[in-house]
Design a protein around this motif. Structure first.
Motif, short mmCIF file in Angstrom:
data_model
loop_
_atom_site.label_atom_id
_atom_site.label_comp_id
_atom_site.label_asym_id
_atom_site.label_seq_id
_atom_site.Cartn_x
_atom_site.Cartn_y
_atom_site.Cartn_z
N GLN A 70 37.48 7.10 31.73
CA GLN A 70 38.45 7.10 30.63
C GLN A 70 39.87 7.21 31.16
O GLN A 70 40.78 6.47 30.73
CB GLN A 70 38.15 8.26 29.68
N HIS A 73 40.79 4.02 33.10
CA HIS A 73 40.96 2.89 32.19
C HIS A 73 42.36 2.93 31.56
O HIS A 73 43.01 1.89 31.42
CB HIS A 73 39.91 2.91 31.09
N GLN A 74 42.83 4.11 31.19
CA GLN A 74 44.16 4.22 30.61
C GLN A 74 45.23 3.84 31.62
O GLN A 74 46.23 3.20 31.29
CB GLN A 74 44.40 5.65 30.10
N SER A 77 45.26 0.15 31.81
CA SER A 77 45.90 -0.40 30.62
C SER A 77 47.42 -0.35 30.74
O SER A 77 48.13 -1.27 30.33
CB SER A 77 45.45 0.36 29.37
N GLN A 137 33.25 4.18 29.07
CA GLN A 137 34.23 3.16 29.45
C GLN A 137 33.80 2.36 30.68
O GLN A 137 34.62 1.82 31.42
CB GLN A 137 35.62 3.77 29.63
N GLU A 140 34.76 -1.97 28.14
CA GLU A 140 35.82 -1.71 27.17
C GLU A 140 35.35 -1.99 25.75
O GLU A 140 35.75 -1.31 24.80
CB GLU A 140 37.04 -2.59 27.48
N LYS A 282 36.52 2.61 21.95
CA LYS A 282 36.93 4.00 21.82
C LYS A 282 37.94 4.13 20.69
O LYS A 282 38.77 3.24 20.48
CB LYS A 282 37.56 4.50 23.13
N GLN A 285 42.01 3.40 20.73
CA GLN A 285 42.28 2.72 22.00
C GLN A 285 43.03 1.42 21.78
O GLN A 285 42.70 0.65 20.87
CB GLN A 285 40.97 2.42 22.73
#
Length: 312
Positions: A70, A73-74, A77, A137, A140, A282, A285
């Motif tokens: 998680q 992944h952020q 992003s 995650q 996605e 999520k 998200q």
């Protein structure tokens, strides 16, 4: 803890090997091992069991990886939206029930990117794993359907995993079978017509539940049943055994070929045969650029499929 350490630990978890991870990451194995030891010492946990056969996650490691994905992944992003000339290879994954439209849309999305700069993954898998993959995650986006039968149970699972469902399209139920099947020329098919033929369904594992079935009306009493794990096997059994399955009727001939047809299923008066197909992510998200384009491709697929149907 650093983002580099998170990248290391996620790569080791994916490869199951310090040696393979070191090769992918272009670092020496001692440096990689030291980074993981420092991370484990910082949190006073053991993330990996180490053996001559490779590494496996401990119970603590499984939970740690879920949170690490998680966080990372952020970070990805942020790079995707604001990064300039970054060298990090971005990742994008989809987990889905066995839908040809999901694969076709994935293909169209990937064509728009340089695959040398991205790590793409599509996983056709069991319903529960679709939910678990998006929750941790690993992917996605997840693709699945809701019905009047499974909606309450699946929605509770999604809420508990901090996931949300987004509607794409409602589909009526069709019987999917080989073009030379004895029932292929019917205008519609009723349940009683299917008794002489094996019902094909995707296996959901030892902890399977009727609520996780990919085929609607999973609680009906089918005299003949065969479980499969992949679409290719299902298509072969349709042809070889005159088997059938119940589906949305949205079929991709480019992937499945034109030897198979979908005949409308006529439900009993008490049956609700609507399948609400959608995607899960999520909660709160922001989708990556790849995720946004993938969902656009799915909508385009259904739009084109509807136009084609109207033209016929």
């Amino acid at each position: 803890m650093t983002l580099t350490q998170l990248h290391y630990v996620l790569t080791i978890a994916e490869t199951g090997s310090f040696n393979k991870a070191a090769q992918i990451l272009y670092v020496s194995q001692p440096s990689l091992s030291n980074a993981i030891h420092d991370l484990e010492d910082e949190f006073s946990i053991t993330i990996f069991y180490r053996s001559g056969r490779g590494v496996t996650l401990t119970n603590e490691g499984v939970e740690f990886i879920a949170y690490a994905r998680q966080v990372y992944h952020q970070y990805e992003s942020l790079l995707d939206k604001f990064g300039k000339n970054g060298t990090l290879k971005k990742k994008f994954g989809v987990s889905t029930q066995h839908y040809s439209f999901a694969t076709k849309s994935f293909v169209e999305m990937v064509k728009k990117f340089n695959t040398a700069e991205y790590d793409f993954a599509i996983r056709e898998t069991k319903t529960r794993e679709v939910i678990d993959d998006v929750s941790t995650q690993k992917s996605e986006i997840g693709i699945l359907y809701l019905s009047s039968f499974n909606k309450n149970i699946i929605t509770k699972l999604l809420n508990s995993a901090d996931l949300e469902f987004h509607h794409i399209i409602d589909c009526r139920t069709f019987v999917y079978l080989y073009k030379d099947h004895p029932l292929a020329s019917r205008e519609y098919i009723e349940f009683k017509d299917l008794s002489d033929y094996p019902c094909l369904s995707f296996e959901q594992g030892d902890n399977s539940s009727f609520y996780f079935a990919e085929e609607i009306f999973s609680t009906k009493s089918y005299i003949r049943t065969v479980k499969v794990n992949d679409r290719a096997s299902m298509l072969n059994l349709m042809r070889g055994l005159n088997g059938f399955t119940l589906c949305s009727g949205i079929i991709c001939e480019a992937l499945n070929g034109d030897d198979y047809i979908a005949v409308p299923y006529k439900p009993d008066e008490s049956e609700d045969d609507v399948m609400d197909i959608g995607y899960i992510v999520k909660k709160n998200q922001i989708l990556s650029k790849m995720g946004q384009l993938y969902i656009e491709e799915i909508h385009n697929y259904f739009k084109n499929a509807t136009k084609s149907s109207d033209a016929e």
